[in-house]
Design a protein around this motif. Sequence first.
Motif, short mmCIF file in Angstrom:
data_model
loop_
_atom_site.label_atom_id
_atom_site.label_comp_id
_atom_site.label_asym_id
_atom_site.label_seq_id
_atom_site.Cartn_x
_atom_site.Cartn_y
_atom_site.Cartn_z
N GLY A 1 0.82 -1.21 0.00
CA GLY A 1 0.00 0.00 0.00
C GLY A 1 0.86 1.26 0.00
O GLY A 1 2.08 1.20 -0.15
N PRO A 2 0.23 2.42 0.16
CA PRO A 2 0.97 3.69 0.18
C PRO A 2 2.03 3.71 1.28
O PRO A 2 1.86 3.07 2.33
CB PRO A 2 -0.13 4.73 0.45
N GLN A 3 3.09 4.45 1.04
CA GLN A 3 4.17 4.54 2.01
C GLN A 3 3.72 5.27 3.28
O GLN A 3 2.83 6.12 3.24
CB GLN A 3 5.37 5.28 1.41
N VAL A 4 4.36 4.93 4.38
CA VAL A 4 4.00 5.54 5.67
C VAL A 4 4.62 6.93 5.76
O VAL A 4 5.78 7.13 5.37
CB VAL A 4 4.53 4.66 6.83
N ASP A 5 3.84 7.88 6.24
CA ASP A 5 4.34 9.24 6.48
C ASP A 5 5.10 9.24 7.81
O ASP A 5 4.50 9.29 8.88
CB ASP A 5 3.14 10.20 6.52
N GLU A 6 6.43 9.16 7.72
CA GLU A 6 7.25 9.06 8.93
C GLU A 6 7.11 10.31 9.80
O GLU A 6 7.17 10.24 11.03
CB GLU A 6 8.72 8.85 8.56
N ALA A 7 6.94 11.47 9.15
CA ALA A 7 6.80 12.71 9.91
C ALA A 7 5.55 12.66 10.80
O ALA A 7 5.56 13.14 11.94
CB ALA A 7 6.73 13.90 8.96
N ARG A 8 4.50 12.04 10.25
CA ARG A 8 3.26 11.95 11.04
C ARG A 8 3.47 11.00 12.22
O ARG A 8 2.95 11.25 13.32
CB ARG A 8 2.12 11.47 10.16
N SER A 9 4.20 9.92 12.00
CA SER A 9 4.48 8.99 13.10
C SER A 9 5.20 9.72 14.23
O SER A 9 4.86 9.56 15.40
CB SER A 9 5.33 7.82 12.59
N LYS A 10 6.24 10.51 13.85
CA LYS A 10 6.99 11.25 14.88
C LYS A 10 6.10 12.26 15.59
O LYS A 10 6.22 12.47 16.80
CB LYS A 10 8.18 11.96 14.22
N GLU A 11 5.21 12.88 14.82
CA GLU A 11 4.30 13.87 15.41
C GLU A 11 3.38 13.22 16.45
O GLU A 11 3.16 13.77 17.53
CB GLU A 11 3.47 14.50 14.29
N ILE A 12 2.89 12.02 16.12
CA ILE A 12 1.99 11.31 17.06
C ILE A 12 2.76 10.89 18.31
O ILE A 12 2.27 11.05 19.44
CB ILE A 12 1.36 10.09 16.36
N ILE A 13 3.96 10.35 18.10
CA ILE A 13 4.78 9.92 19.25
C ILE A 13 5.10 11.11 20.16
O ILE A 13 5.04 11.01 21.39
CB ILE A 13 6.08 9.25 18.75
N SER A 14 5.41 12.25 19.52
CA SER A 14 5.69 13.45 20.31
C SER A 14 4.48 13.85 21.15
O SER A 14 4.61 14.30 22.29
CB SER A 14 6.08 14.61 19.38
N GLY A 15 3.30 13.67 20.57
CA GLY A 15 2.08 13.97 21.30
C GLY A 15 1.93 13.12 22.55
O GLY A 15 1.57 13.61 23.62
N PHE A 16 2.22 11.81 22.42
CA PHE A 16 2.13 10.92 23.58
C PHE A 16 3.18 11.29 24.63
O PHE A 16 2.89 11.27 25.84
CB PHE A 16 2.31 9.47 23.15
N LYS A 17 4.39 11.61 24.17
CA LYS A 17 5.43 11.98 25.13
C LYS A 17 5.06 13.26 25.87
O LYS A 17 5.36 13.43 27.05
CB LYS A 17 6.77 12.14 24.41
N LEU A 18 4.40 14.16 25.15
CA LEU A 18 3.96 15.42 25.78
C LEU A 18 2.92 15.14 26.86
O LEU A 18 2.94 15.75 27.93
CB LEU A 18 3.39 16.35 24.71
N VAL A 19 2.01 14.20 26.55
CA VAL A 19 0.99 13.83 27.54
C VAL A 19 1.64 13.27 28.79
O VAL A 19 1.30 13.63 29.93
CB VAL A 19 0.01 12.80 26.94
N MET A 20 2.63 12.37 28.61
CA MET A 20 3.30 11.75 29.76
C MET A 20 4.14 12.78 30.52
O MET A 20 4.18 12.79 31.75
CB MET A 20 4.17 10.59 29.30
N ALA A 21 4.84 13.67 29.77
CA ALA A 21 5.69 14.68 30.41
C ALA A 21 4.85 15.67 31.20
O ALA A 21 5.20 16.08 32.30
CB ALA A 21 6.51 15.41 29.34
N LYS A 22 3.71 16.02 30.63
CA LYS A 22 2.81 16.96 31.31
C LYS A 22 2.34 16.38 32.63
O LYS A 22 2.27 17.06 33.65
CB LYS A 22 1.60 17.27 30.41
N ASP A 23 2.08 15.05 32.57
CA ASP A 23 1.64 14.40 33.81
C ASP A 23 2.75 14.42 34.85
O ASP A 23 2.51 14.64 36.04
CB ASP A 23 1.25 12.95 33.50
N SER A 24 4.01 14.21 34.38
CA SER A 24 5.13 14.21 35.33
C SER A 24 5.30 15.57 35.97
O SER A 24 5.55 15.69 37.17
CB SER A 24 6.42 13.82 34.58
N ASP A 25 5.16 16.64 35.14
CA ASP A 25 5.27 18.00 35.67
C ASP A 25 4.21 18.24 36.74
O ASP A 25 4.46 18.84 37.78
CB ASP A 25 5.12 19.02 34.54
#
Length: 721
Positions: free
Chosen positions: A110-134
């Motif tokens: 199928g179509p190639q994976v948008d790696e930039a979008r993957s990184k954007e989603i992962i960054s979102g999860f890390k932000l959620v976890m970091a916010k919780d830590s703060d």
Amino acid sequence: MSSDEGLDKGREIFIEEAQELLTELESALLELEENPADTELVGRVFRAMHTIKGSGAMFGYDDIAKFTHEVETTFDMVRNGEIPVTTNLINLTLMARDQIRTMIEASQGGPQVDEARSKEIISGFKLVMAKDSDEKEVASAESVTATDTSTTAQKEAPIGRVSIVTYRVRFRPAPELFATGTNPILLLNELREVGKATIVAQTDAIPTLEDFDPETCLTYWDIVITTDKGIDAIKDVFIFVEDLCEVKIETIDEGGVFDEDERHLKLGEILLSRGDVRLDDLKGVLGKQKKVGQILVELGITDESHVTSALAEQKHIKEVKEQKQKTDAASIRVPSEKLDKLVDLVGELVTVQARLSQTVTDFSDGVLMSISEEVERLTWELRDNTMSIRMLPIGSTFSKFKRLLRDLSADLGKEVNLTTDGADTELDKTVIEKLNDPLVHIIRNSVDHGIEQPDVRVAAGKSRYGTVHLTAGHSGANVLIQIQDDGKGLDKDVLFAKAVEKGIIQPDAELSEKEIFSLIFAPGFSTAQKLTSVSGRGVGMDVVKRNIEALRGTVDIKSTLGVGTTITLKLPLTLAIIDGLLVKVADDFFVIPLSVVQECVELTKEDIARMHNRHISNVRGAIVPYIVVREHFLVDGPRPEVEQIVVTEVEDKRVGFVVDYVIGEHQTVIKTLGRIYRDVEGISGATILGDGTVALIMDIPKLVSVVEKIESSSYETALSA
């Protein structure tokens, strides 16, 4: 099978299971959005992610495993009560779910994976976890200066955390477990990390040394474990071997307070519940002493009828449990291709059986007749069972639309709820697969054109929340699916004016309300003032009608201005074998689907003369127009003195079909037409009769539509002459 073949087979299984898990994940997330405090839903999301990650890594999908790990980590924190469920988290996880599906499709070309979008989603999860830590650090700093009361409060368990529970676990691996490279001792060690565990190995199934096979796992274990991590933590230990072992988990203590009955379980009851002694053996031993009921009756504490009633209840519960266990054990996964092949073979068998019955009738032999009737009975039973295997509940399709409605509502700034009814209604899997696109088009139009903006709804005295209601239910040999919205409804005047503007109808056309509503199915027809990403191009509803008719179904619309619109799809239960009415015209055979047949009446030459050769008949005082099959399909030969009219119902209208003879009901195995005949209007397929003759299956709604167009064209030609 080579190791490469085994790996390819494993990957195929992973793809299938991942698709199912992604569907389950989406459903669980949408439910979790409505019930963010539901720990069971959190567990469903975590288990889906955990399984995708583990299976993906096992079969070489490292990118999927790595990506899913971040989501799993976040939901592990949710499961432990460290992060709340928020709309942002749901949105992120839904995006992650879509990205995983894209990764799977990319692995299949199928179509190639948008790696930039993957990184954007992962960054979102890390932000959620970091916010919780703060937030935790801030809370910790504040707690230093807090009062003793607040300090005590911090010692309480977080909201949503499971209290201490003791479970009884029986872990019985399959004998071939070692062949997969799995070491059960590692699983037991992992289980010890979950909580305080007492583990006892059971070796009674191990044979003598002469018969012992060291590559076979015959040991099983009984574990009693006390933990505050919940039953999901125990299930997670066995998640990768759940198909290769039996894991039975029972709660025997919750919150440290034993249930009165469980606390005083007798030795025999425990051995019986574990399956270590048989009920008959236990009864044999207990039979040496008087039963409790007998003692109670003898002492006059209760009477025999009450004891008998209690025993009946006990027996009933036991039978229900045993039946459920049998049902669970009977569930297996079978590739759909094998089911399709089975249906084809059953279809061939039905044809051969019909030929056998016809041949035996010619011989007039009693013994052969008896054998033929037995074969016929077994064939019909096999046909019904095979068809039932292909039947699937439509609920899985309904659940997909929750996500569609959620995204549409957000895009259009509307507030719309989806409600469903009849999700357990079953349809042939082929029908369900082809039903998805039409339903998507209808729901998109309902939300875009039907449901009003919240302020408009409030001004009109309605709730600001619009509703799209999906229902499904059986109606004879058909299934009715309704899509109902409480929007603004269809405006007949606007539809009529738009159709005139686009040249679809003449300005002086006289149309019924139903015919005006049906204009929305015309190609290129749209009342949208502007083009949007959702609709407005005038394509979609024409595709709906075409696809539904390809399934031998019909579409009906009812609408009230200002109240809402209801679209009803009428579909056959199955596309493989139907009940038909076999008819004959000259030497040609035709099959009319029995589901549309109402009755058969005679047509004589006197009847035709009485109506002045017009194609109408008086059926008990009601005028019924008819189509002469011989004329429409250009069949040669004279018409018999007495013909038959097969009266059918099409879109609430009675239409007759004139044939020479009505032979009777016929089990019709549908065969697709070849490429040359595929576009013949009015014929939906063919079937083979017992003597090898081919009979054409008539597409009744299409035939009526074609004849109406011919009649309309002839009328306009006559007017212009």
